[in-house]
Write an enzyme that holds these catalytic residues in place. Structure first.
Site, PDB file in Angstrom:
ATOM      1  N   ASN A   1      39.978  37.779  47.983  1.00  0.00           N
ATOM      2  CA  ASN A   1      38.765  37.616  47.186  1.00  0.00           C
ATOM      3  C   ASN A   1      39.130  36.877  45.885  1.00  0.00           C
ATOM      4  OD1 ASN A   1      36.826  38.201  45.118  1.00  0.00           O
ATOM      5  ND2 ASN A   1      35.878  39.643  46.509  1.00  0.00           N
TER       6      ASN A   1
ATOM      7  N   ASP B   1      36.982  35.914  43.432  1.00  0.00           N
ATOM      8  CA  ASP B   1      35.950  36.019  42.389  1.00  0.00           C
ATOM      9  C   ASP B   1      36.523  35.983  40.976  1.00  0.00           C
ATOM     10  OD1 ASP B   1      34.139  36.383  44.426  1.00  0.00           O
ATOM     11  OD2 ASP B   1      33.831  38.529  44.060  1.00  0.00           O
ATOM     12  N   HIS B   2      37.631  36.721  40.789  1.00  0.00           N
ATOM     13  CA  HIS B   2      38.063  36.900  39.400  1.00  0.00           C
ATOM     14  C   HIS B   2      38.890  35.742  38.858  1.00  0.00           C
ATOM     15  CE1 HIS B   2      35.802  40.431  39.222  1.00  0.00           C
ATOM     16  NE2 HIS B   2      36.400  40.921  40.279  1.00  0.00           N
TER      17      HIS B   2
ATOM     18  N   HIS C   1      32.045  36.424  46.319  1.00  0.00           N
ATOM     19  CA  HIS C   1      30.757  37.107  46.124  1.00  0.00           C
ATOM     20  C   HIS C   1      29.890  36.250  45.196  1.00  0.00           C
ATOM     21  CE1 HIS C   1      28.678  41.135  44.799  1.00  0.00           C
ATOM     22  NE2 HIS C   1      27.818  40.231  45.211  1.00  0.00           N
TER      23      HIS C   1
ATOM     24  N   ARG D   1      27.015  36.234  43.187  1.00  0.00           N
ATOM     25  CA  ARG D   1      26.117  37.244  42.599  1.00  0.00           C
ATOM     26  C   ARG D   1      24.832  36.612  42.113  1.00  0.00           C
ATOM     27  NH1 ARG D   1      27.101  42.338  40.629  1.00  0.00           N
ATOM     28  NH2 ARG D   1      29.010  43.251  41.406  1.00  0.00           N
TER      29      ARG D   1
ATOM     30  N   ARG E   1      27.856  35.456  37.770  1.00  0.00           N
ATOM     31  CA  ARG E   1      28.825  35.742  36.697  1.00  0.00           C
ATOM     32  C   ARG E   1      30.227  35.241  37.022  1.00  0.00           C
ATOM     33  NH1 ARG E   1      29.315  42.256  37.255  1.00  0.00           N
ATOM     34  NH2 ARG E   1      27.061  42.088  37.100  1.00  0.00           N
ATOM     35  N   HIS E   2      30.544  35.076  38.301  1.00  0.00           N
ATOM     36  CA  HIS E   2      31.851  34.464  38.619  1.00  0.00           C
ATOM     37  C   HIS E   2      31.672  33.265  39.549  1.00  0.00           C
ATOM     38  CE1 HIS E   2      31.508  37.643  41.648  1.00  0.00           C
ATOM     39  NE2 HIS E   2      31.916  38.597  40.827  1.00  0.00           N
TER      40      HIS E   2
ATOM     41  N   GLU F   1      30.174  37.282  50.337  1.00  0.00           N
ATOM     42  CA  GLU F   1      29.562  38.570  49.988  1.00  0.00           C
ATOM     43  C   GLU F   1      28.228  38.282  49.324  1.00  0.00           C
ATOM     44  OE1 GLU F   1      32.116  40.855  47.545  1.00  0.00           O
ATOM     45  OE2 GLU F   1      33.680  40.986  49.048  1.00  0.00           O
TER      46      GLU F   1
ATOM     47  N   THR G   1      31.052  46.062  42.349  1.00  0.00           N
ATOM     48  CA  THR G   1      30.220  46.685  43.390  1.00  0.00           C
ATOM     49  C   THR G   1      30.519  48.182  43.438  1.00  0.00           C
ATOM     50  OG1 THR G   1      30.415  44.596  44.561  1.00  0.00           O
ATOM     51  CG2 THR G   1      29.487  46.440  45.783  1.00  0.00           C
TER      52      THR G   1
ATOM     53  N   GLU H   1      32.427  47.167  56.618  1.00  0.00           N
ATOM     54  CA  GLU H   1      33.569  47.190  55.700  1.00  0.00           C
ATOM     55  C   GLU H   1      33.479  48.488  54.910  1.00  0.00           C
ATOM     56  OE1 GLU H   1      34.754  43.634  53.743  1.00  0.00           O
ATOM     57  OE2 GLU H   1      35.643  44.706  52.036  1.00  0.00           O
TER      58      GLU H   1
ATOM     59  N   HIS I   1      38.207  47.114  48.337  1.00  0.00           N
ATOM     60  CA  HIS I   1      37.781  47.431  46.971  1.00  0.00           C
ATOM     61  C   HIS I   1      38.831  48.287  46.276  1.00  0.00           C
ATOM     62  CE1 HIS I   1      34.621  47.023  43.941  1.00  0.00           C
ATOM     63  NE2 HIS I   1      35.262  48.035  43.400  1.00  0.00           N
ATOM     64  N   GLY I   2      39.406  47.702  45.233  1.00  0.00           N
ATOM     65  CA  GLY I   2      40.353  48.422  44.388  1.00  0.00           C
ATOM     66  C   GLY I   2      41.750  48.567  44.966  1.00  0.00           C
TER      67      GLY I   2
ATOM     68  N   HIS J   1      40.793  41.756  42.954  1.00  0.00           N
ATOM     69  CA  HIS J   1      41.024  41.987  41.529  1.00  0.00           C
ATOM     70  C   HIS J   1      42.484  42.296  41.212  1.00  0.00           C
ATOM     71  CE1 HIS J   1      40.947  44.313  37.745  1.00  0.00           C
ATOM     72  NE2 HIS J   1      40.087  43.385  37.394  1.00  0.00           N
TER      73      HIS J   1
HETATM   74  N1  PXP Z   1      35.261  43.936  49.704  1.00  0.00           N
HETATM   75  C1  PXP Z   1      34.023  43.908  49.154  1.00  0.00           C
HETATM   76  C2  PXP Z   1      32.845  44.029  50.065  1.00  0.00           C
HETATM   77  C3  PXP Z   1      33.848  43.738  47.767  1.00  0.00           C
HETATM   78  O1  PXP Z   1      32.618  43.714  47.239  1.00  0.00           O
HETATM   79  C4  PXP Z   1      34.988  43.552  46.967  1.00  0.00           C
HETATM   80  C5  PXP Z   1      34.835  43.318  45.499  1.00  0.00           C
HETATM   81  O2  PXP Z   1      34.087  42.209  45.265  1.00  0.00           O
HETATM   82  C6  PXP Z   1      36.250  43.557  47.579  1.00  0.00           C
HETATM   83  C7  PXP Z   1      36.350  43.769  48.952  1.00  0.00           C
HETATM   84  C8  PXP Z   1      37.500  43.318  46.817  1.00  0.00           C
HETATM   85  O3  PXP Z   1      37.688  44.317  45.847  1.00  0.00           O
HETATM   86  P1  PXP Z   1      38.792  44.121  44.744  1.00  0.00           P
HETATM   87  O4  PXP Z   1      38.454  42.886  43.981  1.00  0.00           O
HETATM   88  O5  PXP Z   1      38.683  45.377  43.948  1.00  0.00           O
HETATM   89  O6  PXP Z   1      40.105  43.998  45.466  1.00  0.00           O
END
Ligand code: PXP
Length: 241
Positions: free
Chosen positions: A7, A9-10, A43, A45, A49-50, A70, A101, A151, A190-191, A213
């Site tokens: 991902n 995004d960041h 993602h 949004r 924002r990103h 996403e 999220t 997911e 996520h995380g 992230h």
């Molecule tokens: N999967 C989904 C569906 C998410 O929304 C996100 C965060 O955007 C991630 C995975 C990745 O999460 P992280 O950036 O915390 O690794």
């Protein structure tokens, strides 16, 4: 082998902190591809924002890996998904005021709203996944909707204090098993970090992890040193004329 979706995004979050074009998430996606990633996740949004639409367009043009878009379950996002036609769309809950999220999509409570959206994406040949809590009721609802993939949100597991982590892990193991029994492909994310990913990666029915992230943050510690050393070289060369 379990697939790894990166991902990005960041990378765009850092770019957008200054405006301009640096760092470019498309370049980060190229690095991810070269490093062995199996897919790119982004993602788009509502508040942009990103990731921007331009990023999505450029990712599709420049990256050979499958793109997992996403998106919130809105008419605007459906229209964009049908325009860009990514390999996959992951439907996520989205609140403007949240930092990230928070929690999974309420598929069980939103069947009527989600049904036409999921149908339209599937009809367009886009693989649909639903980002849900590891909860049997949500998995059954995803199955009832005809989504081929779920997911599982790993945020509660990753954020849990030590004494609760095993319990959160057990929920994910149980949910992944239930998804497999219903014939759903199961992803997780996520995380996740170096510390938390192991027990999730070890669950045999999980086919794909999406991680962002932590990796963008960790890249500072793995790559900051090299960036500074390279800057020193560029500066010194300039001085020498
Ligand atoms: N999967 C989904 C569906 C998410 O929304 C996100 C965060 O955007 C991630 C995975 C990745 O999460 P992280 O950036 O915390 O690794």
């Amino acid at each position: 082998m379990i697939r790894l979706g990166i991902n990005i995004d960041h990378v765009a979050t850092i770019r957008n902190a200054r405006g301009g074009i640096h760092p470019d998430p498309v370049r980060a996606a190229c690095v991810a591809a070269a490093a062995g990633a199996n897919g790119i996740t982004a993602h788009l949004r509502e508040d942009r924002r990103h990731i921007s639409e331009n990023d999505i367009q450029r990712l599709l043009e420049h990256i050979d890996l499958p793109l997992n878009l996403e998106m919130a379950a809105t008419a605007e996002m459906l229209e964009l998904a049908l325009r860009y036609r990514p390999h996959a769309a992951c439907i996520v809950p989205e609140r403007r005021e949240e930092r990230t999220t928070e929690g999974g999509l309420d598929v069980f409570g939103g069947l009527a709203r989600l049904r036409p959206l999921v149908g339209a994406l599937l009809e367009a040949g886009i693989r649909v996944s639903l980002f849900i809590e590891p909860d049997l009721r949500q998995i059954e609802a995803a199955h009832a909707l005809g989504a081929p993939v779920v997911e599982l949100h790993t945020g509660a597991y990753c954020d849990a204090p030590d004494h609760r982590r095993e319990r959160e892990l057990a929920r994910i193991v149980e949910a992944a098993g239930a998804a497999a029994r219903l014939g759903l492909e199961c992803h997780a994310g996520h995380g996740l970090s170096f510390e938390t990913v192991g027990p999730i990666a070890a669950i045999p029915s999980i086919a794909e992890l999406n991680i962002g992230h932590f990796l963008v943050g960790e890249a500072i510690f793995i790559g900051f040193d090299q960036a500074i050393r390279h800057m020193r070289i560029v500066i010194d060369r300039a001085r020498q004329g």
